[in-house]
Design an enzyme around this catalytic site. Structure first.
Site, mmCIF file in Angstrom:
data_model
loop_
_atom_site.group_PDB
_atom_site.id
_atom_site.type_symbol
_atom_site.label_atom_id
_atom_site.label_comp_id
_atom_site.label_asym_id
_atom_site.label_seq_id
_atom_site.Cartn_x
_atom_site.Cartn_y
_atom_site.Cartn_z
ATOM 1 N N ALA A 1 0.853 -1.194 0.000
ATOM 2 C CA ALA A 1 0.000 0.000 0.000
ATOM 3 C C ALA A 1 0.885 1.240 0.000
ATOM 4 O O ALA A 1 1.961 1.233 0.604
ATOM 5 C CB ALA A 1 -0.898 0.008 1.235
ATOM 6 N N ALA B 1 0.201 5.369 0.517
ATOM 7 C CA ALA B 1 -0.710 6.505 0.700
ATOM 8 C C ALA B 1 0.124 7.754 0.963
ATOM 9 O O ALA B 1 1.358 7.691 0.971
ATOM 10 C CB ALA B 1 -1.664 6.229 1.852
ATOM 11 N N SER B 2 -0.577 8.883 1.164
ATOM 12 C CA SER B 2 0.146 10.149 1.254
ATOM 13 C C SER B 2 1.062 10.243 2.468
ATOM 14 O O SER B 2 2.114 10.871 2.413
ATOM 15 C CB SER B 2 -0.851 11.299 1.275
ATOM 16 O OG SER B 2 -1.832 11.052 2.244
ATOM 17 N N GLN C 1 3.782 4.289 3.717
ATOM 18 C CA GLN C 1 3.869 3.229 2.723
ATOM 19 C C GLN C 1 4.058 1.913 3.480
ATOM 20 O O GLN C 1 4.721 1.883 4.512
ATOM 21 C CB GLN C 1 5.087 3.532 1.844
ATOM 22 C CG GLN C 1 5.240 2.646 0.657
ATOM 23 C CD GLN C 1 6.174 3.289 -0.376
ATOM 24 O OE1 GLN C 1 6.019 4.460 -0.726
ATOM 25 N NE2 GLN C 1 7.128 2.533 -0.854
ATOM 26 N N ASP D 1 -12.738 5.832 12.227
ATOM 27 C CA ASP D 1 -12.332 5.966 10.821
ATOM 28 C C ASP D 1 -12.502 4.623 10.116
ATOM 29 O O ASP D 1 -11.610 4.130 9.437
ATOM 30 C CB ASP D 1 -10.866 6.428 10.759
ATOM 31 C CG ASP D 1 -10.436 6.758 9.326
ATOM 32 O OD1 ASP D 1 -11.317 7.060 8.506
ATOM 33 O OD2 ASP D 1 -9.234 6.699 9.035
#
Lengths: 117, 453
Positions: free
Chosen positions: B114, B116-117, B120, B281
């Site tokens: 994965a 993401a911003s 990782q 979340d």
């Protein structure tokens, strides 16, 4: 006379109890026969459903009492749960310390790489 | 105006202009209009990159600040960025854990699982045995997922955030962001970012969750390897399983999807109403279904909390809502800070009652919690009733739970789990000794009055 009245009061009390008991048993039967989602049909359906749920819980409690699973506060089970929580806190603390140790080792290793004494 | 500010302005303008036909140039019904601009805003945020994606994600859990159409649109924000080369990630691990990669891990996979911003994730195996806080020892060779904060992520986001702040203050001057409390959102964004950048927070919440559900055989979280974890590196057990988008494969493998969906809803209610801390979340990417029919929870980035007194009132609101009692729901909502002005109470009560009838209590149809929540927040917005932050987060979380449960089993009705749960809880509250002691004198007085009369 006073004794008669007292006996009458107790008889009334017993009658109320008996009627309530019959009503309760009938509510449990009606609640047990309800289909899923019928509880919201109205207040009576709700009470019936709730009675059936309480009766189920009562059976579970009876079974637990019979098997000796239910214990009073401060009993072995209660202490066991508290110990469980305490053990978790200690393990969590160990986790934090391990992570801090790792960071500390990393900082020291970096210092060594840079020749800091 | 800086170059970046020009890019931001142009991106929003472009997407909003494209939304105009969908909104019939402002003549479409309000819900359609808002949905069109919410979608355009989401696409703009995705185009603008990590900081804006995170900002949108923070906004998506704040229905008290952001209109409901935007809340549910921002939920779909895709946080995917091109991965960094594995060597750069390995350098972070070396720097953070103080030892070369090969001493800590075997079979480090250079292809991330994965990206993401903010972080990782790479797969590897433990080079030596590790004792986690919860669960059995992880022997050498245990597959792990290593989550690593991307180098420079915080700085990039902070710079973009500064630009966004400048831009929003300008919009504020023109009154263009009057529905959204931008400064409050930015403050929250900064706090959320700070917490997310320290991966140890996520590990701690995950361990706490595992402890809370230690007796539940249907729930699990990955074990954390604390000796391989620091502020920017989180090493956790790699869990094999199916994502919720692959649930058909899970069902074919014999997983009981209906039971899992219902249980997932109950787990959420236990978090909110019994334990007082919940995964706020939750979305399909944060959940797995394991081959042994368990739900695996990941990524505890945003956690909500509830106090004891709040929990009693939430249970009452939940029970009243699922049983369609608008009066009672609003009465207990007021105790949670949702205060409807007296002159609007009758109108709000009527609209909420109608909404309950339309969304939650349609004979023969599964309850539509999302439809109810969107409508409820709109009713409150129309009546200009401010939504308390915790209340909003909870409404949003409940909707998400329905979404997740439906991803597991599309025909699920989560009120089937909510009804007995809330009823039992209220019954338990009624039997609390302090509550009985509180109410006993009044009950005895009433009984005596009845006897004497």
């Amino acid at each position: 006379m006073a004794e008669d009245q007292f006996m009458r009061f107790l008889a009334a009390w017993a009658l109320v109890h008996e009627t309530a008991d019959e009503g309760w048993k009938a509510a449990v039967v009606r609640g047990a026969e309800q289909e899923t989602g019928s509880m919201e049909a109205g207040p009576e359906a709700f009470v019936d459903g709730l009675s059936a749920m309480i009766a189920e819980e009562k059976e579970r409690l009876k079974a637990a009492l019979a098997s000796g699973e239910v214990e009073a506060p401060g009993s072995k089970a209660d202490v066991g749960s508290q110990l469980d929580d305490l053990l978790f806190e200690v393990r969590e603390l160990r986790g934090r310390l391990e992570s801090m140790q790792t960071t500390l080792d990393a900082v020291l290793a970096e210092d060594e790489d840079h020749g800091v004494k | 105006m800086s170059r970046r500010t020009r890019v931001i302005t142009r991106t929003f303008a472009l997407h909003w202009a494209r939304a105009l036909p969908r909104a019939r140039f402002g003549f479409a019904p309000r819900a359609t209009r808002r949905a069109a601009f919410a979608r355009a805003t989401r696409l703009a945020l995705e185009d603008l990159g990590p900081a804006f994606i995170k900002l949108g994600q923070v906004a998506s859990v704040r229905p008290d600040l952001v209109p409901p159409e935007y809340v549910f649109e921002f939920e779909q924000l895709q946080d995917r960025v091109p991965p960094l080369p594995a060597e750069r990630i390995a350098a972070v691990i070396r720097h953070e854990l103080g030892r070369p990669l090969f001493e800590l891990f075997d079979d480090f996979e250079t292809e991330p699982i994965a990206a993401a911003s903010i972080a990782q994730v790479h797969r590897a195996r433990l080079a030596r045995e590790v004792r986690p806080v919860i669960g059995d020892v992880m022997p050498a060779g245990t597959p792990v997922a290593i989550k690593v904060v991307r180098p420079g992520a915080a700085q990039v986001i902070a710079a973009d955030l500064a630009e966004a702040r400048r831009l929003l203050s300008r919009l504020d001057r023109f009154g263009l962001s009057r529905r959204i409390d931008a400064p409050a959102l930015l403050e929250e964004f900064a706090a959320s970012l700070a917490s997310e950048l320290d991966l140890r927070n996520e590990g701690r919440v995950s361990d706490r969750f595992a402890h809370d559900f230690r007796d539940d055989r249907c729930v699990m979280t990955p074990r954390i390897a604390w000796s391989h974890t620091s502020r920017s590196v989180l090493t956790m057990e790699y869990v094999e399983g199916w994502r919720l988008t692959e649930i058909d494969d899970a069902a074919r493998a014999g997983v009981d999807a209906f039971h899992l969906a219902l249980h997932g809803a109950t787990v959420f209610m236990k978090q909110v109403l019994v334990l007082g801390r919940y995964h706020a979340d939750l979305h399909p990417a944060n959940l797995f279904v394991t081959p042994d029919s368990r739900i695996c929870y990941l990524d505890f980035g945003i956690v909500g909390t509830t106090e004891r007194e709040e929990r009693i009132n939430i249970a009452q609101v939940l029970a009243a809502t699922v049983y369609g009692d608008a009066d009672r729901a609003l009465c207990y909502s007021a105790k949670l800070g949702l205060e409807v002005p007296e002159d609007k109470q009758a109108q709000v009560r009527r609209r909420v009652g109608e909404l309950m009838g339309r969304t939650l209590n349609v004979p023969g149809k599964a309850a539509d919690v999302k439809g109810f929540a969107t409508g409820f927040l709109s009713v409150m917005a129309d009546a200009r009733v401010p939504i308390p932050a915790g209340y909003g987060l909870l409404v949003k979380a409940l909707v998400t739970v329905e979404g997740v449960a439906r991803a597991i089993y599309p025909d699920i009705d989560i009120t089937r789990a909510a009804k007995p749960f809330a009823t039992r809880l209220i019954a338990q509250q009624m039997m609390r000794p302090d509550r009985i002691a509180d109410r006993l004198p009044a009950a005895l007085r009433a009984a005596l009055r009845e006897l004497v009369s």
